[in-house]
Design a protein around this motif. Structure first.
Motif, short mmCIF file in Angstrom:
data_model
loop_
_atom_site.label_atom_id
_atom_site.label_comp_id
_atom_site.label_asym_id
_atom_site.label_seq_id
_atom_site.Cartn_x
_atom_site.Cartn_y
_atom_site.Cartn_z
N UNK A 202 0.83 -1.20 0.00
CA UNK A 202 0.00 0.00 0.00
C UNK A 202 0.87 1.25 0.00
N UNK A 203 0.33 2.29 -0.61
CA UNK A 203 1.03 3.57 -0.69
C UNK A 203 0.84 4.33 0.62
N UNK A 204 1.93 4.84 1.18
CA UNK A 204 1.85 5.62 2.43
C UNK A 204 1.99 7.10 2.15
N UNK A 205 3.03 7.50 1.38
CA UNK A 205 3.20 8.92 1.07
C UNK A 205 4.64 9.29 0.84
N UNK A 206 4.86 10.59 0.72
CA UNK A 206 6.22 11.10 0.52
C UNK A 206 6.95 11.14 1.85
N UNK A 207 8.28 11.08 1.79
CA UNK A 207 9.09 11.08 3.01
C UNK A 207 10.45 11.66 2.71
N UNK A 208 11.23 11.87 3.76
CA UNK A 208 12.61 12.34 3.65
C UNK A 208 13.52 11.28 4.26
N UNK A 209 14.55 10.87 3.53
CA UNK A 209 15.55 9.94 4.04
C UNK A 209 16.91 10.54 3.76
N UNK A 210 17.63 10.86 4.82
CA UNK A 210 18.94 11.51 4.69
C UNK A 210 18.84 12.77 3.83
N UNK A 211 17.81 13.55 4.09
CA UNK A 211 17.57 14.83 3.43
C UNK A 211 17.32 14.69 1.93
N UNK A 212 16.95 13.51 1.50
CA UNK A 212 16.61 13.29 0.11
C UNK A 212 15.13 12.89 0.02
N UNK A 213 14.50 13.29 -1.07
CA UNK A 213 13.10 12.93 -1.26
C UNK A 213 12.96 11.43 -1.47
N UNK A 214 11.94 10.88 -0.86
CA UNK A 214 11.68 9.45 -0.99
C UNK A 214 10.18 9.22 -0.96
N UNK A 215 9.77 8.02 -1.32
CA UNK A 215 8.37 7.65 -1.24
C UNK A 215 8.26 6.38 -0.40
N UNK A 216 7.22 6.31 0.44
CA UNK A 216 7.09 5.20 1.40
C UNK A 216 5.94 4.28 1.00
N UNK A 217 6.23 2.97 0.97
CA UNK A 217 5.22 1.95 0.81
C UNK A 217 5.21 1.06 2.06
N UNK A 218 4.06 0.45 2.34
CA UNK A 218 3.97 -0.51 3.43
C UNK A 218 3.70 -1.88 2.82
N UNK A 219 4.50 -2.87 3.24
CA UNK A 219 4.37 -4.24 2.74
C UNK A 219 3.89 -5.11 3.89
N UNK A 220 2.77 -5.80 3.70
CA UNK A 220 2.19 -6.64 4.75
C UNK A 220 2.22 -8.09 4.31
#
Length: 584
Positions: A202-220
Motif C-alpha cells: 500500500x502507498x503511504x506517502x512522501x518522506x525524507x531519508x537523509x535529506x533526500x526525497x523518498x516515497x514510502x510503501x507498506x508491505x504486509x
C-alpha cells in the motif's frame, strides 16, 4: 463468516477438518462480491515498476536464487569495534567467503564458527562481521558477530530460530517467529508480483531519508507482519526499511549501490536494532552462488537424537482416549475474532464472538454468549440453546454408532479405527522429520522438530491428502504424550472436489497452542488460521481467524451454571450415565 469447527482432540484431525470446513464454509457464504481483488493503486504499481527497472530489470531479479553479503562492522554505537585491523569478513560458511586480506588464523576461526563451533570463540578473537544470506523460495539468514551485541537469526522454510550472543539457541514462536518468516518472504520475492507472493503493498506517502526525497510503501505479509519500505525519488532504489524482526525494532539504511551480475546491491549499510547502531561495509556480494540448506537449518550443536517416533506416536494415539476423558472435566471461555479482507487487501472490521464451551467425546461444544461485545437477545439465546442441544444429541448418536461399528470390527478381528480418523501414525508415514531439539514451552520440557511432506507416501483419503500437503514445526510433551504446540502450513494447494468447488491455496496456515492445566492435561489456549481460498477456479477470498481460550474451570455443582450450561437444558434428553458430570 465463522471458520472454527468442533474441536476434535486429535490435532491432526483438527487441521484436516478445519481445512475442509473453511473451504466449504467460505464457499457457502461468499458470492461474487467477496472475490479478493489484489488491486493496487497506480502509484504502487508505478513505484514497484521503477524499482525493478533500477535494480537491473524484472527479468534479472526473477533469476536471483541466492544472495550473500559479507561485511565488516566499522562502528558499533558510534565507536569502532576492538581490533578493527584484525577483522574477518563473513561467517565462513565456505572458504570463498573470507577475503584475501584475512589471515589464515582468522579464516580458521570463521570456518570453526560456521561448522557448528561456539560463535563466542570467534567473537572473542575480536571479530565484528555481518553476514546476510537468502535463498528461494523463503530461506533467510542474518548474522552479526560483534561480541555481546551479536546474534544469528534464520528461517529454514519451516521454523524460525535465533542464537543470541551467549550462544543460547531457541525456536522463535508467535509474532517473533512470524516476523522473521515475513523477512524471509520479503527479501526473496524482491517485490516482484506481490499478488502471487501474497504480499499486500500500500502507498503511504512522501518522506525524507537523509535529506533526500523518498516515497514510502507498506508491505504486509500474509500473517500480518508489516514493513515500511522507502524508495529514493531519483534513483528509485530502496534506501530505507523499518520493521519488527524477531520482536526487535529494526531500521536499515542502504547506500553505495553497485552492480553485481547486473543487479544493484548496496555496499554500505546502517543497521539499527533495538538500542544498538551498526555501520557495515560490504566486502563481498555474491548472486546465485551455491548456498546449502544447512546454512539455514537449526544448528547441529543444539540438535538431539530423535526417539523412536513410531513408538512415541503410537503411545500418543493410544493415550488420546484418556486425554479426551480428562478434558471432559473442564470447561471455559473462548473468544473468536475473524477478519475478512477487502479487494485492496485491507481488513474489514473484525467479527468477534464470545462463547463458553466444554468437551463431549473429545469434541468441543460451544455456546455463543456475545457477538461483537453485545449479549445475545432472548430470541437469539433460544435459537442458540436449540442448536447446542441438537449438537449434543448428534454427538451422542455419533458416539453410539461408532461404538457399535468398533464392536463389530473387533468381532471380525479387524482394526476398529475409523478410516477417516487421522492418527499420529498417519502423520509419521506422511511426513519427514528434521532438526530435532529439546526446548522449554509453557514451563514444560518438550521435543521440537520440523516436518515436511514425504514424497513417497501415497494418500488414500481426503484427510491423508491434506496431511501430505503440510510442513511446519511440532512441539511434543513426551511425558504427557500430547502435542503442546503446532505451527503448520500448506506447501501446496489443497483441492476440494478436484478444485471445482474450492482450492485452499499454498501458504494457508494453522497454529495451535495448548497449556498444561492442573498438572493433568494439555488444553487449548490459542488457535490461529490464515486462509486463502479460490472458489470455482475464479473467485477468491482471504480471511484470518484467531481463537483465545481462557477461564478453565473444573465441573462441579456450583460452576455448571456459570460456565456455559445453555438455558433450556433441563428439557434436554436424559444423558447417558457416563455424561452425568457434564452440562446437557
Amino acid at each position: 463468516m465463522r471458520m472454527s469447527v468442533r474441536g476434535r482432540a486429535s490435532w491432526a484431525w483438527r487441521i484436516a477438518v478445519v481445512t475442509a470446513t473453511v473451504a466449504s464454509g467460505l464457499a457457502l457464504v461468499c458470492g461474487p462480491a467477496a472475490a479478493t481483488a489484489w488491486a493496487q493503486s497506480a502509484d504502487v504499481g508505478k513505484i514497484l515498476s521503477q524499482y525493478a527497472k533500477a535494480e537491473g530489470g524484472g527479468g534479472k531479479l526473477a533469476k536471483v536464487v541466492t544472495l550473500r553479503l559479507d561485511g565488516t562492522v566499522t562502528e558499533i554505537n558510534g565507536r569502532p569495534p576492538a581490533n578493527i585491523s584484525d577483522l574477518k569478513t563473513g561467517r565462513g560458511n565456505n572458504a570463498s567467503a573470507t577475503t584475501s586480506a584475512s589471515t589464515p588464523a582468522m579464516t580458521t576461526a570463521t570456518t570453526s564458527a560456521a561448522a557448528g563451533g561456539d560463535a563466542g570463540t570467534a567473537q572473542g578473537a575480536g571479530a565484528a562481521t555481518y553476514t546476510f544470506e537468502t535463498k528461494l523460495p523463503n530461506r533467510y539468514y542474518s548474522e552479526m558477530l560483534a561480541g555481546d551485541k551479536g546474534w544469528i537469526e534464520a528461517f529454514n522454510g519451516k521454523s524460525a530460530w535465533r542464537e543470541n550472543a551467549r550462544g543460547e539457541i531457541g525456536t522463535l514462536v508467535g509474532p517473533e517467529g512470524l516476523q522473521v518468516e515475513a523477512a524471509a518472504r520479503f527479501y526473496n520475492t524482491r517485490l516482484l508480483n506481490p499478488k502471487k507472493n501474497r504480499l499486500v503493498v500500500t502507498y503511504v506517502g512522501n518522506a525524507q531519508v537523509r535529506r533526500r526525497d523518498a516515497v514510502e510503501l507498506e508491505v504486509t505479509s500474509p500473517a500480518g507482519a508489516k514493513r515500511q519500505v522507502y524508495f529514493d525519488a531519483q534513483t528509485h532504489l530502496i534506501v530505507k526499511e523499518t520493521a519488527l524482526v524477531g520482536g526487535l525494532q529494526q531500521e536499515i539504511l542502504y547506500d553505495d549501490y553497485r552492480a553485481v551480475d547486473g543487479v544493484q546491491v548496496p555496499y554500505q549499510i546502517e543497521l539499527r536494532r533495538g538500542d544498538d547502531h551498526f555501520k557495515i561495509v560490504v566486502n563481498r556480494a555474491a548472486i546465485n552462488e551455491r548456498v546449502g540448506e544447512r546454512t539455514f537449518d537449526f544448528p547441529k550443536k543444539a540438535q538431539v537424537v530423535l526417539p523412536d517416533l513410531k513408538e512415541l506416536f503410537t503411545k500418543i494415539d493410544n493415550n488420546q482416549k484418556a486425554i479426551d476423558k480428562m478434558k471432559e472435566n473442564y470447561a471455559g471461555t473462548k473468544v473468536e475474532t475473524t477478519w475478512e479482507y477487502e479487494g485492496s487487501g485491507k481488513p474489514k472490521p473484525p467479527e468477534v464472538k464470545e462463547s463458553t464451551f466444554f468437551y463431549l467425546d473429545g469434541t468441543e461444544v460451544s455456546t455463543l454468549v456475545k457477538k461483537d461485545g453485545k449479549a445475545l437477545s432472548e430470541e437469539e439465546q433460544k435459537k442458540e440453546t436449540a442448536r447446542v442441544l441438537k449438537e449434543i444429541e448428534s454427538l451422542q448418536k455419533e458416539a453410539e454408532k461408532k461404538e457399535k461399528k468398533d464392536e463389530k470390527a473387533e468381532e471380525k478381528g479387524k482394526d476398529p479405527e475409523d478410516d477417516e480418523e487421522v492418527s499420529m501414525e498417519t502423520f509419521l508415514r506422511a511426513c519427514q522429520f528434521v532438526n530435532p531439539r529439546r526446548e522449554r514451552f509453557r514451563g514444560a520440557d518438550v521435543l521440537v522438530f520440523d516436518f515436511e511432506p514425504n514424497v513417497e507416501f501415497k494418500p488414500r483419503t481426503m484427510m491423508e491428502k491434506i496431511i501430505t500437503k503440510l510442513g511446519g514445526v511440532i512441539w511434543i510433551d513426551e511425558r504427557a504424550l500430547d502435542v503442546a504446540r503446532l505451527d503448520a502450513f500448506f506447501v501446496g494447494d489443497v483441492k476440494i472436489a478436484g478444485g471445482l468447488l474450492a482450492n485452499v491455496e499454498k501458504g494457508t496456515r494453522i497454529i495451535l497452542e495448548q497449556e498444561f492445566v492442573n498438572n493433568e492435561v494439555w488444553l487449548p489456549t490459542y488457535q490461529e488460521v490464515h486462509v486463502d481460498v479460490k472458489f470455482l477456479m475464479v473467485k477468491g477470498i482471504r480471511a484470518d481467524e484467531s481463537t483465545r481460550y481462557s477461564n478453565y474451570q473444573k465441573f462441579n455443582v456450583n460452576t455448571i451454571q456459570t460456565i456455559g450450561r445453555p438455558k433450556g437444558a433441563d428439557d434436554a434428553p436424559a444423558p447417558r450415565p457416563a455424561d452425568t458430570a457434564k452440562p446437557q
